[in-house]
Write a protein that holds these residues in place. Sequence first.
Motif, PDB file in Angstrom:
ATOM      1  N   THR A  63      30.182  37.761  36.297  1.00  0.00           N
ATOM      2  CA  THR A  63      29.688  37.686  34.918  1.00  0.00           C
ATOM      3  C   THR A  63      30.537  36.730  34.091  1.00  0.00           C
ATOM      4  N   MET A  64      31.866  36.880  34.199  1.00  0.00           N
ATOM      5  CA  MET A  64      32.745  35.988  33.428  1.00  0.00           C
ATOM      6  C   MET A  64      32.511  34.531  33.823  1.00  0.00           C
ATOM      7  N   ASN A  65      32.454  34.272  35.117  1.00  0.00           N
ATOM      8  CA  ASN A  65      32.267  32.892  35.577  1.00  0.00           C
ATOM      9  C   ASN A  65      30.937  32.315  35.108  1.00  0.00           C
ATOM     10  N   GLN A  66      29.910  33.138  34.996  1.00  0.00           N
ATOM     11  CA  GLN A  66      28.613  32.653  34.525  1.00  0.00           C
ATOM     12  C   GLN A  66      28.584  32.438  33.019  1.00  0.00           C
ATOM     13  N   VAL A  73      37.847  32.237  37.580  1.00  0.00           N
ATOM     14  CA  VAL A  73      38.424  32.637  38.871  1.00  0.00           C
ATOM     15  C   VAL A  73      37.724  31.827  39.953  1.00  0.00           C
ATOM     16  N   GLU A  74      38.526  31.318  40.887  1.00  0.00           N
ATOM     17  CA  GLU A  74      37.971  30.618  42.041  1.00  0.00           C
ATOM     18  C   GLU A  74      38.467  31.300  43.297  1.00  0.00           C
ATOM     19  N   LEU A  87      43.302  32.403  39.515  1.00  0.00           N
ATOM     20  CA  LEU A  87      42.849  32.030  38.180  1.00  0.00           C
ATOM     21  C   LEU A  87      42.810  30.516  38.083  1.00  0.00           C
ATOM     22  N   THR A  88      41.830  30.017  37.364  1.00  0.00           N
ATOM     23  CA  THR A  88      41.823  28.599  37.027  1.00  0.00           C
ATOM     24  C   THR A  88      42.688  28.421  35.780  1.00  0.00           C
ATOM     25  N   ALA A  89      42.933  27.182  35.413  1.00  0.00           N
ATOM     26  CA  ALA A  89      43.674  26.915  34.175  1.00  0.00           C
ATOM     27  C   ALA A  89      42.932  27.531  32.990  1.00  0.00           C
TER      28      ALA A  89
END
Length: 123
Positions: A63-66, A73-74, A87-89
């Motif tokens: 959900t967060m990534n969308q 997050v990757e 975590l991404t930057a």
Amino acid sequence: MSASPSNKPAQLKSRFRITLHGEIALGPGKVDLLEAIGRTGSISAAARELGLSYRRAWGMVDTMNQCFKKPLVEGSQGGAGGGGAQLTALGQSVIDQYRAMETKAMKSVQAEWKALHKHLDTK
């Protein structure tokens, strides 16, 4: 109030929820999950740490990534040692900004909290 009140002192907590398209894009539980992923390097380990099912944690990350323009997050492909997540930057930046919002909110209501606290039955 419960039959046996705890001995914990009264506390004030700020809780922000950022919604987008009817979804909670970010909130206290999701920020806790991001922080746990940062510590553990894994969605499954973060879920265990927080007492969540992997499915629930993965759904929160999805959900967060969308909801954000870029992922927070990757994941990395599994192999002999298994996969992982980081975590991404942007993910770290979102955590920092959310925690800063909480801090500012708490500072801004201290006078009202002190006045309200006097009226609580803290015995």
